[in-house]
Design a protein around this motif. Structure first.
Motif, PDB file in Angstrom:
ATOM      1  N   MET B   1      -2.878   9.653   5.232  1.00 14.37           N
ATOM      2  CA  MET B   1      -2.010   9.821   4.248  1.00 14.37           C
ATOM      3  C   MET B   1      -1.746  11.386   3.778  1.00 14.37           C
ATOM      4  O   MET B   1      -2.696  11.974   3.631  1.00 14.37           O
ATOM      5  CB  MET B   1      -2.076   9.158   3.011  1.00 14.37           C
ATOM      6  CG  MET B   1      -0.851   8.642   2.243  1.00 14.37           C
ATOM      7  SD  MET B   1      -1.229   8.304   0.300  1.00 14.37           S
ATOM      8  CE  MET B   1      -3.001   7.567   0.666  1.00 14.37           C
ATOM      9  N   LYS B   6       7.932  10.805   1.570  1.00 13.76           N
ATOM     10  CA  LYS B   6       8.728  10.247   2.600  1.00 13.76           C
ATOM     11  C   LYS B   6       9.788   9.679   1.977  1.00 13.76           C
ATOM     12  O   LYS B   6      10.796   9.884   2.232  1.00 13.76           O
ATOM     13  CB  LYS B   6       7.871   9.225   3.129  1.00 13.76           C
ATOM     14  CG  LYS B   6       8.242   8.653   4.248  1.00 13.76           C
ATOM     15  CD  LYS B   6       8.461   9.756   5.428  1.00 13.76           C
ATOM     16  CE  LYS B   6       8.841   9.330   6.705  1.00 13.76           C
ATOM     17  NZ  LYS B   6       8.959  10.248   7.598  1.00 13.76           N
ATOM     18  N   GLU B  31       4.151   9.970   2.682  1.00 13.66           N
ATOM     19  CA  GLU B  31       3.862   9.760   4.023  1.00 13.66           C
ATOM     20  C   GLU B  31       2.632   8.964   4.542  1.00 13.66           C
ATOM     21  O   GLU B  31       1.545   9.553   4.084  1.00 13.66           O
ATOM     22  CB  GLU B  31       4.122  10.782   5.026  1.00 13.66           C
ATOM     23  CG  GLU B  31       3.961  10.535   6.325  1.00 13.66           C
ATOM     24  CD  GLU B  31       4.744  11.786   7.475  1.00 13.66           C
ATOM     25  OE1 GLU B  31       4.338  12.980   6.911  1.00 13.66           O
ATOM     26  OE2 GLU B  31       5.466  11.368   8.194  1.00 13.66           O
ATOM     27  N   GLU B  33       1.559   6.405   3.124  1.00 10.40           N
ATOM     28  CA  GLU B  33       1.267   5.438   1.873  1.00 10.40           C
ATOM     29  C   GLU B  33       1.578   4.183   1.919  1.00 10.40           C
ATOM     30  O   GLU B  33       2.661   3.832   2.432  1.00 10.40           O
ATOM     31  CB  GLU B  33       1.450   6.343   0.772  1.00 10.40           C
ATOM     32  CG  GLU B  33       0.770   5.590  -0.418  1.00 10.40           C
ATOM     33  CD  GLU B  33       1.187   6.256  -1.667  1.00 10.40           C
ATOM     34  OE1 GLU B  33       0.471   6.218  -2.806  1.00 10.40           O
ATOM     35  OE2 GLU B  33       2.409   6.853  -1.763  1.00 10.40           O
ATOM     36  N   VAL B 157      10.463   4.164   7.061  1.00  5.36           N
ATOM     37  CA  VAL B 157       9.523   3.319   5.809  1.00  5.36           C
ATOM     38  C   VAL B 157       9.866   2.010   6.228  1.00  5.36           C
ATOM     39  O   VAL B 157      10.717   1.479   6.614  1.00  5.36           O
ATOM     40  CB  VAL B 157      10.291   3.580   4.364  1.00  5.36           C
ATOM     41  CG1 VAL B 157       9.814   2.860   3.390  1.00  5.36           C
ATOM     42  CG2 VAL B 157      10.453   5.075   4.411  1.00  5.36           C
ATOM     43  N   THR B 189       4.856   4.648   6.579  1.00  2.00           N
ATOM     44  CA  THR B 189       4.987   4.270   5.134  1.00  2.00           C
ATOM     45  C   THR B 189       5.314   3.126   4.959  1.00  2.00           C
ATOM     46  O   THR B 189       6.479   2.614   5.524  1.00  2.00           O
ATOM     47  CB  THR B 189       5.880   5.527   4.935  1.00  2.00           C
ATOM     48  OG1 THR B 189       5.539   6.749   5.255  1.00  2.00           O
ATOM     49  CG2 THR B 189       6.058   5.602   3.116  1.00  2.00           C
TER      50      THR B 189
END
Ligand code: ADP
Ligand code: MG
Lengths: 283, 327
Positions: B1, B6, B31, B33, B157, B189
């Motif tokens: 991470m 992000k 980013e 995470e 994402v 992410t």
């Protein structure tokens, strides 16, 4: 299981007998009778195909067949396309108007056919409502929809759109939102979503709606009888004419067999689409 | 991470016609995470996820990915990918066709498409399932393919809306572990939605505890467990005893309750029952504040007998002012 005694068998036979006799009497017998009659020769000498030959060679008869098929095909295509668009609107828009239409669109089905036809006549005949409205504006608009294929087709659409819409709406409602949203999520635009998701997932029900509309219109009588012209005429009216006006029972019988065959083509398509479960449709 | 942000949600509000929805949402996701939106059903988790994915328009505020606003884009133009609770897969397409669809839209050549799909199937251990239709697979397998299909498109994402809620407990925890592994390996992410606090604790880098359309607390699982900011969070995550006093509420986790024979502890009570729960036992004690639950190690559990008079003390507890308890 215990073996059945002859008494039970007799009992079962006695229970079935009334409905069997009734079925035989009112369905099977007339069908056989019609088929037999249709193959009689005019000079009474026995079996012949002359009435069938007549139906497919006589100018008027052929004309009536093509006329009927033309109206039926336009009716099927028209009602399916319009119903599909209407169903898409009802399924995918969430507004007061769409809710209202959603509850109202079936109403035409509840109006008796003859009543609806006469009501339509008062609107579309050349001295009807449309004409009177146009005269308010100083024009003399004559729709020209009576006694020809246009009027019949218009009336057919009125009857068949609600029915086809009902089937297609049910089909579209069965497609989960997540199926459509996942497609958009991976990058599909509206047209892609339609052609790759919605259409394939509703195709079978569209086929079913088509066959039903086709069958009910091939043998249509009321509408073409009331607002159709004198020549050409649809097969249902033609049949009645042969039967009641000319007492040409053999030709009438042959015509009913032919109409039955036309209908059965779509029945076969219906059964085929229903039986042929694609692998993804199996549970 | 990494430390790079992000996804950012700035002051976002989305209300439905009936005024349900979410208000003033602010969130930064780093980013790589995995952040979890946790809350009871109806608190607005799905609403937030759908505004990120583009299926709902936000009323105000903005959503940024890599510092670029995306709130005006339709779902098909957003660099996000969403997995729903069920019915993700297109029923009329095989696993292979499901996975190929998005790649085709991106005009990836056939050979390359094939290579990527096979590689992804291998990653999710579903090789050999290419020709299966969704209805020929279990719910767990379907979700695995749905996630694989999303991963294949390399979204910036990944959005997961209770993806495992319809699965049975054993498969669920297995899928959870696998997801965490891909997510770390591929450094993706993820915004994960669940109402299951255990799932949130097991999976997340950080947890957002939600209540009625707003955020109550954002923190690591240890944070929200050890330092719940209010009574709501304290009650939502883990087991908690609440002792109501005139002006405040005391919250104590069962593992922080000590039981004493005699009167050494501050609160007197009688043992009600003892229940062995594996490597520890749950002892319930009747007090004038109601029933208080304590966890004791197994070897100590049989020294307490129902009806016995004991007293309790707390090694750690939280205090919440009654004034805040309106929520
Ligand atoms: N389309 C909608 N129209 C009106 N209210 C909605 C709609 N979708 C959700 N809601 C309401 O918004 C609130 C939040 O819903 P949702 O985001 O689905 O919650 P969650 O995912 O946390 O269970 C709920 O009270 C729900 O009833
Ligand atoms: Mg939800």
């Amino acid at each position: 299981m215990e073996k059945r005694t002859w008494k039970t068998n007799l009992f079962i036979a006695a229970m079935i007998a009334p409905s069997l006799i009734l079925t035989m009497g009112i369905i099977i017998y007339p069908i056989i009778n019609t088929i037999v009659t249709s193959f009689r020769s005019s000079d009474g000498s026995g079996f012949s195909l002359e009435y069938y030959k007549f139906i497919f060679t006589d100018k008027i008869a052929v004309n009536n067949i093509t006329y009927t098929m033309g109206i039926v095909i336009v009716t099927v295509m028209g009602s399916i396309v319009i119903s599909y668009l209407l169903a898409l609107y009802l399924r995918f828009t969430d507004s007061k108007i769409s809710k209202f239409i959603g509850t109202m669109y079936l109403l035409p089905r509840f109006i008796p056919q003859l009543v609806a036809v006469y009501a339509m006549i008062t609107v579309i005949r050349d001295t009807g409502l449309l004409n009177r409205i146009s005269r308010l504006f100083g024009k003399d608009f004559r729709p020209g929809l009576m006694y020809n294929a246009k009027g019949i087709t218009l009336m057919n659409l009125w009857f068949n759109i609600p029915f086809a819409t009902m089937i297609i709406v049910a089909s579209l409602s069965a497609i989960p939102d997540s199926v459509i949203e996942s497609a958009r999520d991976v990058g599909a635009k509206k047209l892609n979503v339609f052609f790759k998701m919605i259409l394939p997932l509703s195709f079978k029900d569209v086929m079913i709606a088509m066959t039903f509309v086709f069958m009910s219109n091939v043998s249509a009588f009321t509408t073409p009888y009331v607002i159709g012209g004198n020549n050409p005429i649809m097969l249902g009216v033609y049949l009645r004419k042969q039967f009641s006006e000319y007492a040409n029972y053999e030709l009438a019988a042959a015509l009913s067999v032919v109409m039955f065959l036309f209908s059965s083509v779509s029945a076969v398509i219906y059964i085929y689409t229903n039986l042929k479960e694609k692998e993804w449709e199996k549970v | 991470m990494g430390e790079k942000i992000k996804l950012e949600i700035r002051n976002m509000t989305k209300l439905y016609k009936n005024n349900d929805g979410v208000r003033n949402i602010n969130l930064k996701v780093k980013e790589g995470e995995l952040i979890t939106l946790l809350g009871p059903s109806g608190c607005g988790k799905t609403t937030i996820l759908r505004t990120i994915g583009g299926f709902l328009k936000c009323d105000s505020g903005s959503i940024l990915i890599d510092r670029k606003p995306i709130e005006h884009l339709p779902p098909e133009k957003r660099p996000t990918s969403i997995v729903f609770q069920n019915y993700n897969l297109w029923p009329h397409m095989t696993v292979y066709e499901n996975m190929a669809f998005g790649l085709k839209l991106r005009k990836i050549p056939k050979a390359e498409r094939h290579r990527q799909i096979m590689e992804m199937l291998d990653l999710v251990k579903m090789t050999g399932m290419e020709k299966k239709y969704p209805n020929q697979m279990s719910g767990g397998q379907q979700q695995r393919i749905a996630i694989a299909r999303s991963l294949l498109l390399k979204p910036e994402v990944l959005l997961l809306d209770e993806p495992f809620s319809a699965l049975d407990a054993k498969i669920r925890s297995q899928m959870r572990e696998e997801l965490r592994k891909f997510q770390i390996d591929l450094n993706i992410t993820v915004v994960f939605v669940t109402h299951d606090q255990e799932e949130a604790m097991a999976l997340s880098d950080r947890i957002v505890v939600m209540n009625k359309g707003t955020f109550e607390q954002i923190g690591t699982p240890a944070d929200v467990y050890n330092n719940p900011v209010n009574k709501y969070v304290a009650g939502f995550i883990g087991d908690m005893n609440f002792i109501e006093l005139a002006d405040k509420t005391i919250a104590v986790r069962p593992e922080n309750v000590l039981i004493h024979r005699g009167t050494r502890g501050g609160i007197k009570g009688k043992i009600r029952a003892t229940m062995v729960l594996g490597h520890y036992s749950e002892v319930t004690v009747d007090t004038k504040h109601g029933i208080i639950k304590a966890f004791v190690s197994c070897e100590n559990s049989n020294i307490f007998h129902p009806g016995e008079s004991v007293s309790l003390s707390f090694t750690k507890f939280h205090e919440y002012d009654k004034k805040d308890l309106a929520s």
